[in-house]
Design a protein around this motif. Structure first.
Motif, PDB file in Angstrom:
ATOM      1  N   LYS A   1     -12.987 -88.036   1.544  1.00 48.12           N
ATOM      2  CA  LYS A   1     -12.364 -86.674   2.112  1.00 48.12           C
ATOM      3  C   LYS A   1     -12.005 -86.569   3.364  1.00 48.12           C
ATOM      4  O   LYS A   1     -11.482 -87.685   3.442  1.00 48.12           O
ATOM      5  CB  LYS A   1     -14.096 -86.091   2.959  1.00 48.12           C
ATOM      6  CG  LYS A   1     -15.058 -86.524   1.683  1.00 48.12           C
ATOM      7  CD  LYS A   1     -15.791 -85.733   2.714  1.00 48.12           C
ATOM      8  CE  LYS A   1     -17.272 -86.306   2.224  1.00 48.12           C
ATOM      9  NZ  LYS A   1     -19.034 -85.216   2.304  1.00 48.12           N
ATOM     10  N   THR A   2     -10.858 -84.788   2.688  1.00 49.37           N
ATOM     11  CA  THR A   2      -9.619 -84.640   3.320  1.00 49.37           C
ATOM     12  C   THR A   2      -9.999 -84.144   4.991  1.00 49.37           C
ATOM     13  O   THR A   2     -10.781 -83.378   4.792  1.00 49.37           O
ATOM     14  CB  THR A   2      -8.422 -84.274   2.936  1.00 49.37           C
ATOM     15  OG1 THR A   2      -9.332 -82.892   2.910  1.00 49.37           O
ATOM     16  CG2 THR A   2      -8.238 -85.211   1.296  1.00 49.37           C
ATOM     17  N   SER A   3      -9.188 -85.021   6.087  1.00 48.04           N
ATOM     18  CA  SER A   3     -10.308 -83.916   7.043  1.00 48.04           C
ATOM     19  C   SER A   3      -8.572 -82.949   7.782  1.00 48.04           C
ATOM     20  O   SER A   3      -7.602 -83.550   7.499  1.00 48.04           O
ATOM     21  CB  SER A   3     -10.400 -84.991   8.534  1.00 48.04           C
ATOM     22  OG  SER A   3      -9.565 -85.506   8.523  1.00 48.04           O
TER      23      SER A   3
ATOM     24  N   SER B   1     -12.794 -81.450   3.789  1.00 41.70           N
ATOM     25  CA  SER B   1     -12.948 -81.150   1.986  1.00 41.70           C
ATOM     26  C   SER B   1     -12.678 -79.881   2.196  1.00 41.70           C
ATOM     27  O   SER B   1     -13.859 -78.680   1.189  1.00 41.70           O
ATOM     28  CB  SER B   1     -13.737 -81.985   1.566  1.00 41.70           C
ATOM     29  OG  SER B   1     -13.689 -83.191   0.888  1.00 41.70           O
TER      30      SER B   1
END
Length: 168
Positions: free
Chosen positions: A2-4, A53
Motif C-alpha cells: 500500500k502507498t502511504s 492507498s
C-alpha cells in the motif's frame, strides 16, 4: 504494498475524518461531524492525515493559540484559534483500530510536530489519559500533571513539548 502519504486535510476529507474520530474515541469524547467540519473550515492546516492507498487511517488535529494550556472550550470554539499563536494544541491522535501498532500514529505525529517547529511555534500541548503518558514522552513531551480538563468526564494529563529553538 500500500502507498502511504502524510498530508494536510481539507473539507473533502470530512466523511473519513468523522468516521475515524467515532472509531477512536468514546461518544462522550469524540468530536461531532459538525465540530470537525467547523475545525476544517477554520484551520484545516492543523489537521494532518496519513493515508494508505487513499484511505485515511491515522490523523492528528488541533488548533494554534496564544494560550499556554489546553482548555475544554478549545474543542468546540473555533474562534479561539489564532494563526500566529505560540502554541500548537493537539485535540486528538487517531489511528484506525485495524492499523494500530504499525508506527502510523508515530509517523503522522512526528510530521505534525515538525510542522509546528517549522512554523515557529513555542511548542505543542496535548492532554491524554494516564496510560498514554509514556507514549508521548517518547516524542519529548513532559507530563505536567493532571489537567483541569473534564472533557468527556475523563481524567486527563497535560503534556508539553517545548522547542529549544523557539526565538519568539
Amino acid at each position: 504494498m500500500k502507498t502511504s502519504c502524510i498530508r494536510k486535510a481539507n473539507l473533502d476529507d470530512l466523511e473519513q475524518i468523522a468516521e475515524l474520530e467515532q472509531l477512536c474515541f468514546p461518544e462522550s469524547e469524540a468530536a461531532t461531524k459538525e465540530i470537525l467540519r467547523n475545525r476544517l473550515d477554520k484551520y484545516s492546516e492543523c489537521f494532518f492525515v496519513l493515508t494508505l492507498s487513499g484511505k485515511i487511517v491515522s490523523m492528528v488535529n488541533g488548533m494554534v493559540t496564544e494560550q499556554a494550556d489546553l482548555i475544554d472550550d478549545m474543542y468546540c470554539d473555533e474562534s479561539l484559534h489564532n494563526d500566529s499563536g505560540k502554541w500548537q494544541m493537539i485535540f486528538g491522535v487517531d489511528t484506525h483500530p485495524n492499523y494500530r501498532k504499525k508506527g502510523l500514529a508515530t509517523a503522522v505525529l512526528n510530521a505534525f510536530i515538525e510542522n509546528a517547529r517549522i512554523e515557529g511555534r513555542k511548542g505543542v500541548v496535548l492532554t491524554c489519559k494516564e496510560n498514554l503518558i509514556s507514549f508521548y514522552e517518547k516524542f519529548g513531551f513532559v507530563c505536567e500533571g493532571k489537567s483541569e480538563s473534564i472533557h468527556g468526564n475523563a481524567i486527563w494529563y497535560q503534556m508539553r513539548l517545548e522547542f529549544l529553538s523557539y526565538a519568539g
